[in-house]
Design a protein around this motif. Structure first.
Motif, PDB file in Angstrom:
ATOM      1  N   SER A   1     -23.196 -12.797 -58.908  1.00 52.33           N
ATOM      2  CA  SER A   1     -23.456 -14.010 -58.140  1.00 52.33           C
ATOM      3  C   SER A   1     -22.293 -14.267 -57.200  1.00 52.33           C
ATOM      4  O   SER A   1     -21.211 -13.690 -57.348  1.00 52.33           O
ATOM      5  N   GLN A   2     -22.500 -15.144 -56.222  1.00 49.37           N
ATOM      6  CA  GLN A   2     -21.463 -15.460 -55.239  1.00 49.37           C
ATOM      7  C   GLN A   2     -20.249 -16.096 -55.909  1.00 49.37           C
ATOM      8  O   GLN A   2     -19.102 -15.754 -55.607  1.00 49.37           O
ATOM      9  N   ASP A   3     -20.485 -17.017 -56.834  1.00 47.50           N
ATOM     10  CA  ASP A   3     -19.371 -17.694 -57.507  1.00 47.50           C
ATOM     11  C   ASP A   3     -18.503 -16.705 -58.274  1.00 47.50           C
ATOM     12  O   ASP A   3     -17.271 -16.781 -58.227  1.00 47.50           O
ATOM     13  N   LYS A   4     -19.140 -15.797 -58.999  1.00 44.06           N
ATOM     14  CA  LYS A   4     -18.375 -14.813 -59.769  1.00 44.06           C
ATOM     15  C   LYS A   4     -17.663 -13.827 -58.852  1.00 44.06           C
ATOM     16  O   LYS A   4     -16.545 -13.383 -59.144  1.00 44.06           O
ATOM     17  N   ALA A   5     -18.279 -13.486 -57.730  1.00 40.09           N
ATOM     18  CA  ALA A   5     -17.666 -12.546 -56.793  1.00 40.09           C
ATOM     19  C   ALA A   5     -16.393 -13.121 -56.191  1.00 40.09           C
ATOM     20  O   ALA A   5     -15.469 -12.380 -55.844  1.00 40.09           O
ATOM     21  N   ARG A   6     -16.337 -14.450 -56.076  1.00 44.18           N
ATOM     22  CA  ARG A   6     -15.200 -15.072 -55.404  1.00 44.18           C
ATOM     23  C   ARG A   6     -13.999 -15.290 -56.320  1.00 44.18           C
ATOM     24  O   ARG A   6     -12.934 -15.683 -55.850  1.00 44.18           O
ATOM     25  N   ILE A   7     -14.143 -15.051 -57.612  1.00 40.90           N
ATOM     26  CA  ILE A   7     -13.022 -15.290 -58.533  1.00 40.90           C
ATOM     27  C   ILE A   7     -11.843 -14.380 -58.199  1.00 40.90           C
ATOM     28  O   ILE A   7     -10.712 -14.835 -58.016  1.00 40.90           O
ATOM     29  N   ILE A   8     -12.092 -13.073 -58.107  1.00 41.30           N
ATOM     30  CA  ILE A   8     -11.010 -12.135 -57.793  1.00 41.30           C
ATOM     31  C   ILE A   8     -10.505 -12.379 -56.374  1.00 41.30           C
ATOM     32  O   ILE A   8      -9.295 -12.342 -56.116  1.00 41.30           O
ATOM     33  N   MET A   9     -11.422 -12.643 -55.436  1.00 43.53           N
ATOM     34  CA  MET A   9     -11.002 -12.904 -54.053  1.00 43.53           C
ATOM     35  C   MET A   9     -10.075 -14.110 -53.972  1.00 43.53           C
ATOM     36  O   MET A   9      -9.095 -14.116 -53.221  1.00 43.53           O
ATOM     37  N   ARG A  10     -10.377 -15.150 -54.752  1.00 42.06           N
ATOM     38  CA  ARG A  10      -9.530 -16.348 -54.736  1.00 42.06           C
ATOM     39  C   ARG A  10      -8.098 -16.015 -55.178  1.00 42.06           C
ATOM     40  O   ARG A  10      -7.126 -16.454 -54.560  1.00 42.06           O
ATOM     41  N   TYR A  11      -7.968 -15.231 -56.251  1.00 46.44           N
ATOM     42  CA  TYR A  11      -6.633 -14.821 -56.697  1.00 46.44           C
ATOM     43  C   TYR A  11      -5.963 -13.922 -55.654  1.00 46.44           C
ATOM     44  O   TYR A  11      -4.744 -14.003 -55.441  1.00 46.44           O
ATOM     45  N   TYR A  12      -6.749 -13.074 -55.022  1.00 47.11           N
ATOM     46  CA  TYR A  12      -6.226 -12.165 -53.990  1.00 47.11           C
ATOM     47  C   TYR A  12      -5.593 -12.966 -52.852  1.00 47.11           C
ATOM     48  O   TYR A  12      -4.462 -12.699 -52.429  1.00 47.11           O
ATOM     49  N   LEU A  13      -6.308 -13.961 -52.356  1.00 48.59           N
ATOM     50  CA  LEU A  13      -5.799 -14.784 -51.261  1.00 48.59           C
ATOM     51  C   LEU A  13      -4.611 -15.627 -51.714  1.00 48.59           C
ATOM     52  O   LEU A  13      -3.641 -15.808 -50.964  1.00 48.59           O
ATOM     53  N   GLU A  14      -4.675 -16.123 -52.939  1.00 43.89           N
ATOM     54  CA  GLU A  14      -3.612 -16.980 -53.477  1.00 43.89           C
ATOM     55  C   GLU A  14      -2.281 -16.245 -53.547  1.00 43.89           C
ATOM     56  O   GLU A  14      -1.220 -16.828 -53.312  1.00 43.89           O
ATOM     57  N   HIS A  15      -2.324 -14.940 -53.855  1.00 45.67           N
ATOM     58  CA  HIS A  15      -1.085 -14.174 -54.037  1.00 45.67           C
ATOM     59  C   HIS A  15      -0.721 -13.314 -52.840  1.00 45.67           C
ATOM     60  O   HIS A  15       0.288 -12.599 -52.879  1.00 45.67           O
ATOM     61  N   MET A  16      -1.513 -13.401 -51.779  1.00 40.51           N
ATOM     62  CA  MET A  16      -1.187 -12.682 -50.549  1.00 40.51           C
ATOM     63  C   MET A  16       0.187 -13.105 -50.016  1.00 40.51           C
ATOM     64  O   MET A  16       0.923 -12.308 -49.420  1.00 40.51           O
ATOM     65  N   GLY A  17       0.552 -14.369 -50.221  1.00 39.63           N
ATOM     66  CA  GLY A  17       1.818 -14.882 -49.707  1.00 39.63           C
ATOM     67  C   GLY A  17       3.012 -14.673 -50.611  1.00 39.63           C
ATOM     68  O   GLY A  17       4.108 -15.172 -50.314  1.00 39.63           O
ATOM     69  N   ASP A  18       2.844 -13.932 -51.698  1.00 39.32           N
ATOM     70  CA  ASP A  18       3.946 -13.751 -52.648  1.00 39.32           C
ATOM     71  C   ASP A  18       5.092 -12.921 -52.095  1.00 39.32           C
ATOM     72  O   ASP A  18       6.238 -13.064 -52.532  1.00 39.32           O
ATOM     73  N   HIS A  19       4.824 -12.018 -51.155  1.00 40.08           N
ATOM     74  CA  HIS A  19       5.869 -11.125 -50.650  1.00 40.08           C
ATOM     75  C   HIS A  19       5.495 -10.648 -49.245  1.00 40.08           C
ATOM     76  O   HIS A  19       4.312 -10.437 -48.952  1.00 40.08           O
ATOM     77  N   PRO A  20       6.482 -10.442 -48.371  1.00 36.44           N
ATOM     78  CA  PRO A  20       6.198  -9.969 -47.008  1.00 36.44           C
ATOM     79  C   PRO A  20       5.444  -8.638 -46.952  1.00 36.44           C
ATOM     80  O   PRO A  20       4.716  -8.388 -45.986  1.00 36.44           O
ATOM     81  N   ILE A  21       5.605  -7.803 -47.956  1.00 36.22           N
ATOM     82  CA  ILE A  21       4.924  -6.515 -47.942  1.00 36.22           C
ATOM     83  C   ILE A  21       3.405  -6.699 -47.919  1.00 36.22           C
ATOM     84  O   ILE A  21       2.662  -5.827 -47.459  1.00 36.22           O
ATOM     85  N   PHE A  22       2.949  -7.860 -48.385  1.00 38.07           N
ATOM     86  CA  PHE A  22       1.520  -8.167 -48.372  1.00 38.07           C
ATOM     87  C   PHE A  22       1.126  -8.929 -47.104  1.00 38.07           C
ATOM     88  O   PHE A  22       0.269  -8.490 -46.349  1.00 38.07           O
ATOM     89  N   TYR A  23       1.761 -10.078 -46.866  1.00 36.73           N
ATOM     90  CA  TYR A  23       1.264 -10.926 -45.775  1.00 36.73           C
ATOM     91  C   TYR A  23       1.595 -10.392 -44.382  1.00 36.73           C
ATOM     92  O   TYR A  23       0.980 -10.802 -43.406  1.00 36.73           O
TER      93      TYR A  23
END
Length: 238
Positions: A76-98
């Motif tokens: 489902s859409q809600d379940k698909a977005r769980i990992i994506m939400r964490y992905y976006l949340e931690h994109m800013g953790d280090h310059p190598i990502f963002y």
């Protein structure tokens, strides 16, 4: 292990470096994905173990550092977005990502885009989610057709019917060294169960006993949960 801990030190979980708080089972999941220990991986854990967060961190490494494009199908859409939400949340953790974000994309804005279903990076890597609408076979077929990725990570895999899973599998057709991963709980004896007993799949199995040992649960909670339906399924009892 040292290499994975070095990668995890790039992330923050509740303000603490991830390498300082990751548990042994979470390390197994992270290492299996970032080191690509197998082209076929089956991950079965007890509920609320923290697997979605760890998978998201692994996806950041695979996309931002390795330049891979990853598809995350879910029932489902809600379940698909769980990992994506964490992905976006931690994109800013280090310059190598963002620093891999395309020009004009701001971290603060990303965190507010909870409905985002696709992220493309400057290195051509990225992540996109796919809701296969498990309750509607026709929509499920249509969602997976036409899409493709070298790395496919199914979330809540057991909730995806066999016929729709077959269309997801074809997404890796023609992709050299493609990695196909299933994550979930054993709700049904379908394709997820077949993968669980398939010797071609690397098996990662984490039950409530390991969760207790690692501090993910406490004893009183487990004893209370035992009295409720689906304990064996949700807490990965063999």
């Amino acid at each position: 292990r040292a290499f994975c801990l070095k990668l995890l030190s790039l992330f923050r979980i509740d303000g603490v470096p991830a390498n300082e708080v990751i548990t042994e089972g979470q390390m197994l999941i992270f290492a299996a994905l970032v080191l690509r220990k197998s082209n076929r991986i089956n991950i079965l854990t007890s509920t609320q173990y923290g697997k979605s967060l760890i998978v998201a961190l692994a996806c950041l490494v695979l996309s931002c550092i390795d330049g891979e494009l990853i598809c995350i199908p879910a029932p489902s859409q809600d379940k698909a977005r769980i990992i994506m939400r964490y992905y976006l949340e931690h994109m800013g953790d280090h310059p190598i990502f963002y620093t891999q974000l395309e020009k004009g994309v701001l971290i603060d804005r990303l965190l507010m885009e909870t409905s985002k279903d696709r992220m493309r990076l400057k290195n051509r890597g990225g992540v996109f989610i796919l809701s296969v609408e498990a309750k509607n076979s026709q929509k499920g077929f249509a969602a997976a057709m036409g899409e493709g990725a070298k790395i496919v990570i199914q979330d809540e895999s057991a909730l995806i019917p066999d016929d729709i899973e077959s269309t997801i599998f074809r997404m890796i057709a023609g992709k050299k060294d493609a990695m196909y991963v299933k994550i979930g709980n054993p709700f049904y004896r379908n394709h997820f169960y077949k993968s669980f007993v398939d010797p071609n799949y690397l098996q990662i199995f984490i039950d409530f006993k390991q969760g207790l040992k690692e501090g993910r649960y406490d004893y009183d909670f487990i004893e209370e949960a035992r009295k409720k339906p689906n304990f064996d399924i949700l807490f990965a009892c063999q």
